[in-house]
Design a protein around this motif. Structure first.
Motif, PDB file in Angstrom:
ATOM      1  N   ILE A  75       0.845  -1.202   0.000  1.00 55.55           N
ATOM      2  CA  ILE A  75       0.000   0.000   0.000  1.00 55.55           C
ATOM      3  C   ILE A  75       0.880   1.252   0.000  1.00 55.55           C
ATOM      4  O   ILE A  75       0.728   2.135  -0.861  1.00 55.55           O
ATOM      5  N   SER A  76       1.872   1.288   0.878  1.00 55.65           N
ATOM      6  CA  SER A  76       2.687   2.521   0.977  1.00 55.65           C
ATOM      7  C   SER A  76       3.539   2.707  -0.274  1.00 55.65           C
ATOM      8  O   SER A  76       3.640   3.822  -0.793  1.00 55.65           O
ATOM      9  N   ALA A  77       4.093   1.626  -0.811  1.00 51.50           N
ATOM     10  CA  ALA A  77       4.943   1.756  -2.008  1.00 51.50           C
ATOM     11  C   ALA A  77       4.127   2.216  -3.205  1.00 51.50           C
ATOM     12  O   ALA A  77       4.569   3.075  -3.982  1.00 51.50           O
ATOM     13  N   SER A  78       2.915   1.688  -3.353  1.00 52.74           N
ATOM     14  CA  SER A  78       2.107   2.078  -4.527  1.00 52.74           C
ATOM     15  C   SER A  78       1.612   3.515  -4.387  1.00 52.74           C
ATOM     16  O   SER A  78       1.601   4.268  -5.370  1.00 52.74           O
ATOM     17  N   VAL A  79       1.278   3.928  -3.164  1.00 51.01           N
ATOM     18  CA  VAL A  79       0.857   5.330  -2.967  1.00 51.01           C
ATOM     19  C   VAL A  79       2.048   6.259  -3.214  1.00 51.01           C
ATOM     20  O   VAL A  79       1.931   7.295  -3.877  1.00 51.01           O
TER      21      VAL A  79
ATOM     22  N   CYS B  28       2.640   6.681  -6.874  1.00 44.60           N
ATOM     23  CA  CYS B  28       1.677   7.639  -7.447  1.00 44.60           C
ATOM     24  C   CYS B  28       2.078   9.061  -7.095  1.00 44.60           C
ATOM     25  O   CYS B  28       1.988   9.966  -7.930  1.00 44.60           O
ATOM     26  N   TYR B  29       2.554   9.263  -5.880  1.00 39.49           N
ATOM     27  CA  TYR B  29       3.012  10.602  -5.468  1.00 39.49           C
ATOM     28  C   TYR B  29       4.149  11.057  -6.389  1.00 39.49           C
ATOM     29  O   TYR B  29       4.159  12.185  -6.894  1.00 39.49           O
ATOM     30  N   LEU B  30       5.113  10.165  -6.648  1.00 38.56           N
ATOM     31  CA  LEU B  30       6.253  10.533  -7.511  1.00 38.56           C
ATOM     32  C   LEU B  30       5.768  10.904  -8.908  1.00 38.56           C
ATOM     33  O   LEU B  30       6.240  11.862  -9.520  1.00 38.56           O
ATOM     34  N   ILE B  31       4.806  10.132  -9.425  1.00 42.06           N
ATOM     35  CA  ILE B  31       4.339  10.345 -10.803  1.00 42.06           C
ATOM     36  C   ILE B  31       3.509  11.611 -10.910  1.00 42.06           C
ATOM     37  O   ILE B  31       3.704  12.454 -11.793  1.00 42.06           O
ATOM     38  N   PHE B  32       2.565  11.794 -10.001  1.00 40.44           N
ATOM     39  CA  PHE B  32       1.602  12.893 -10.157  1.00 40.44           C
ATOM     40  C   PHE B  32       1.997  14.173  -9.439  1.00 40.44           C
ATOM     41  O   PHE B  32       1.385  15.211  -9.635  1.00 40.44           O
TER      42      PHE B  32
END
Lengths: 10, 214
Positions: free
Chosen positions: B70-74, B77-81
């Motif tokens: 959960i934390s890695a995928s969030v 997304c933070y890095l991308i967006f």
């Protein structure tokens, strides 16, 4: 007897 | 726990790590579909909602793995967006995610093991995961190529569920355990990678880059 639907995996 | 599931989970962890490293090291998310990463984050949150509902001590690895996913995928997304938003290839990442989310949610309400909230969320998460990679594959088909590191990410990501299929065969044979919904969705998910697997084995392994049309 099959054990169905225990979602015990990631 | 059997060897197939162990290597499946390790392959999944490797995929998440490869993608994070690629974005962090190159400080760019070019060639990465933000929509696919968002869909994966939704999958993990809806599948592991029990972590939030009743706090369980993190004594066993499974809880730790769920929190890592959960934390890695969030964070991805933070890095991308946010952090590397300038390098996000928005106009090639144009597959409509709603066309994946709505059918998965609808199907989860129709075909499930038990009609209760947690079970519907789990089923939705399983159906969504099966198609979550499509925006990423779509982006590669639009740009016509995939960076080698992104190919490795896709190979690890695709292998994880392929190994889970072997795990399900093992558990059916030795433990008489089946989880039909997960199995059907997992087979569909792995089939979607077949084209990519073929390109990866014939090209990337020989040191060439994947360029489409092949």
């Amino acid at each position: 007897k099959l054990i169905e639907g225990q979602h015990d995996e990631l | 726990m059997n060897i197939f599931r162990l290597f499946g989970d390790l392959s999944h962890l490797a995929a998440i790590a490869i993608l994070l490293l690629k974005i962090w090291k190159t400080r760019s998310c070019a060639g990465v579909s933000g929509k696919t990463q968002l869909l994966f984050a939704v999958c993990f949150i809806t599948r592991y909602i029990d972590l939030f509902l009743h706090f369980v001590s993190l004594y066993n690895t499974e809880k730790v793995m769920k929190l890592i996913y959960i934390s890695a995928s969030v964070f991805t997304c933070y890095l991308i967006f946010f952090k590397f938003k300038a390098t996000y290839d928005g106009n090639h990442d144009s597959m409509r995610a709603e066309f994946l989310i709505v059918p998965a949610a609808g199907l989860a309400c129709l075909i499930n093991t038990k009609f209760d909230a947690i079970e519907i969320l789990w089923t939705f998460s399983i159906y969504l995961e099966a198609v979550a990679i499509l925006p990423q594959l779509f982006l590669i088909s639009k740009t016509g190529e995939a960076e080698t590191i992104t190919s490795h990410y896709l190979f690890a990501q695709g292998s994880y569920r392929a190994l889970y299929i072997l795990n399900w065969i093992y558990r059916y044979h030795y433990e008489s355990h089946v989880d039909t919904i997960a199995i059907v969705a997992g087979v569909v998910q792995t089939i979607l990678y077949c084209d990519f697997f073929y390109l990866y084995i014939t090209k990337v392994v020989k040191g060439q880059k994947i360029v489409l049309p092949a």
